[in-house]
Design an enzyme around this catalytic site. Structure first.
Site, PDB file in Angstrom:
ATOM      1  N   ARG A   1      10.801  -2.897   9.943  1.00  0.00           N
ATOM      2  CA  ARG A   1      10.122  -1.890  10.754  1.00  0.00           C
ATOM      3  C   ARG A   1       9.848  -2.445  12.146  1.00  0.00           C
ATOM      4  O   ARG A   1       9.669  -3.648  12.317  1.00  0.00           O
ATOM      5  CB  ARG A   1       8.800  -1.546  10.067  1.00  0.00           C
ATOM      6  CG  ARG A   1       8.597  -0.063   9.910  1.00  0.00           C
ATOM      7  CD  ARG A   1       7.461   0.224   8.988  1.00  0.00           C
ATOM      8  NE  ARG A   1       6.176  -0.152   9.578  1.00  0.00           N
ATOM      9  CZ  ARG A   1       5.031   0.015   8.932  1.00  0.00           C
ATOM     10  NH1 ARG A   1       5.019   0.510   7.710  1.00  0.00           N
ATOM     11  NH2 ARG A   1       3.901  -0.324   9.503  1.00  0.00           N
TER      12      ARG A   1
ATOM     13  N   ARG B   1      -1.547  -7.330  13.659  1.00  0.00           N
ATOM     14  CA  ARG B   1      -1.963  -6.339  12.662  1.00  0.00           C
ATOM     15  C   ARG B   1      -2.835  -6.972  11.582  1.00  0.00           C
ATOM     16  O   ARG B   1      -3.785  -6.362  11.108  1.00  0.00           O
ATOM     17  CB  ARG B   1      -0.738  -5.643  12.061  1.00  0.00           C
ATOM     18  CG  ARG B   1      -0.109  -4.661  13.070  1.00  0.00           C
ATOM     19  CD  ARG B   1       1.287  -4.211  12.690  1.00  0.00           C
ATOM     20  NE  ARG B   1       1.321  -3.577  11.407  1.00  0.00           N
ATOM     21  CZ  ARG B   1       2.322  -3.711  10.528  1.00  0.00           C
ATOM     22  NH1 ARG B   1       3.361  -4.466  10.812  1.00  0.00           N
ATOM     23  NH2 ARG B   1       2.261  -3.078   9.388  1.00  0.00           N
TER      24      ARG B   1
ATOM     25  N   ARG C   1      10.798  -7.276   6.243  1.00  0.00           N
ATOM     26  CA  ARG C   1      10.988  -5.836   6.450  1.00  0.00           C
ATOM     27  C   ARG C   1      11.677  -5.579   7.787  1.00  0.00           C
ATOM     28  O   ARG C   1      11.812  -6.475   8.601  1.00  0.00           O
ATOM     29  CB  ARG C   1       9.632  -5.110   6.472  1.00  0.00           C
ATOM     30  CG  ARG C   1       8.888  -5.189   5.189  1.00  0.00           C
ATOM     31  CD  ARG C   1       7.856  -4.087   5.001  1.00  0.00           C
ATOM     32  NE  ARG C   1       6.973  -3.833   6.126  1.00  0.00           N
ATOM     33  CZ  ARG C   1       5.803  -3.210   6.000  1.00  0.00           C
ATOM     34  NH1 ARG C   1       5.386  -2.802   4.817  1.00  0.00           N
ATOM     35  NH2 ARG C   1       5.044  -2.966   7.041  1.00  0.00           N
TER      36      ARG C   1
ATOM     37  N   ARG D   1      -9.566   3.246   8.294  1.00  0.00           N
ATOM     38  CA  ARG D   1      -9.145   1.912   8.710  1.00  0.00           C
ATOM     39  C   ARG D   1     -10.305   1.146   9.326  1.00  0.00           C
ATOM     40  O   ARG D   1     -10.160  -0.022   9.659  1.00  0.00           O
ATOM     41  CB  ARG D   1      -8.074   2.123   9.757  1.00  0.00           C
ATOM     42  CG  ARG D   1      -6.921   1.187   9.910  1.00  0.00           C
ATOM     43  CD  ARG D   1      -5.981   1.064   8.784  1.00  0.00           C
ATOM     44  NE  ARG D   1      -4.739   0.448   9.220  1.00  0.00           N
ATOM     45  CZ  ARG D   1      -3.533   0.888   8.872  1.00  0.00           C
ATOM     46  NH1 ARG D   1      -3.412   1.928   8.083  1.00  0.00           N
ATOM     47  NH2 ARG D   1      -2.465   0.262   9.300  1.00  0.00           N
TER      48      ARG D   1
ATOM     49  N   LYS E   1       0.821  -1.212   0.000  1.00  0.00           N
ATOM     50  CA  LYS E   1       0.000   0.000   0.000  1.00  0.00           C
ATOM     51  C   LYS E   1       0.859   1.267   0.000  1.00  0.00           C
ATOM     52  O   LYS E   1       0.644   2.157  -0.824  1.00  0.00           O
ATOM     53  CB  LYS E   1      -0.866  -0.088   1.255  1.00  0.00           C
ATOM     54  CG  LYS E   1      -1.906   0.931   1.467  1.00  0.00           C
ATOM     55  CD  LYS E   1      -2.861   0.473   2.586  1.00  0.00           C
ATOM     56  CE  LYS E   1      -2.187  -0.018   3.848  1.00  0.00           C
ATOM     57  NZ  LYS E   1      -1.589   1.047   4.676  1.00  0.00           N
TER      58      LYS E   1
END
Ligand code: AMP
Length: 184
Positions: free
Chosen positions: A127, A138, A125, A86, A13
């Protein structure tokens, strides 16, 4: 005009929003980025958001809606919202803000990626909220809170469903075509 990009964590996204905004001269508003920046700067919003970001939970709706409202101005610009709304409550906030600033919500692009692929991408990733336990959290938050938006916008005739697998450029091309903006 307002375009919305919806997709689960790891769907690409943020990458696709940045590409699309740069190519088409849109104003890219990523609530995730705004919250991470606020946190780094140590603002009151950033301090409030920190625990939610760390746990992969949604920051309270009024806080996030205020971040967007501060940036949405009447006029000819096209805003690309990345990560907002969201949930259904935030969608109601957005509808009010759009009416107040006289922007039409033109389309909602859904980046569709199978869950196994999401987990594979996210574990690659670096993060802070890409820890395996937080990834699961999540994804669960997405299914429970964000996925209902798909029906909400489909019922309004705004949903454009995009296959999110494949090279970044390929997906970018699909988004452009779905929005009637030509080829990459
Ligand atoms: P993102 O960069 O879109 O993956 O968002 C990262 C994190 O920021 C999420 O896990 C949430 O904690 C928070 N966040 C981003 N956008 C929103 C939103 N619209 N509402 C609530 N929390 C959000």
């Amino acid at each position: 005009m307002i375009l919305v990009l919806v997709g689960p964590p790891g769907s690409g996204k943020g990458t696709q929003a940045a590409l699309l905004a740069a190519r088409c001269g849109m104003i890219h508003l990523s609530t995730g980025e705004l919250l991470r920046e606020a946190r780094l700067r140590g603002t009151p919003v950033g301090r409030e958001a920190a625990a939610y970001l760390d746990e992969g939970r949604l920051v309270p709706d009024d806080t996030v809606a205020a971040l967007v409202a501060q940036r949405l101005r009447p006029g000819p610009a096209t805003y690309l919202l990345d990560g907002f709304p969201r949930n259904v409550e935030q969608a109601a906030h957005l509808e009010r803000m759009a009416a107040e600033t006289r922007h039409a919500i033109e389309a909602v692009v859904l980046l569709d990626v199978p869950e196994a692929e999401l987990v594979r991408r996210l574990t690659g990733r670096a993060r802070a909220d890409d820890d395996p336990a937080i990834i699961q959290k999540r994804l669960a938050v997405y299914v429970r809170e964000t996925a209902p938006l798909i029906d909400h916008y489909d019922a309004k005739g705004l949903l454009r469903r995009i296959h999110g697998r494949g090279a970044v450029k390929t997906v970018h091309g699909r988004i452009l075509r779905a929005l009637g903006l030509g080829r990459a």
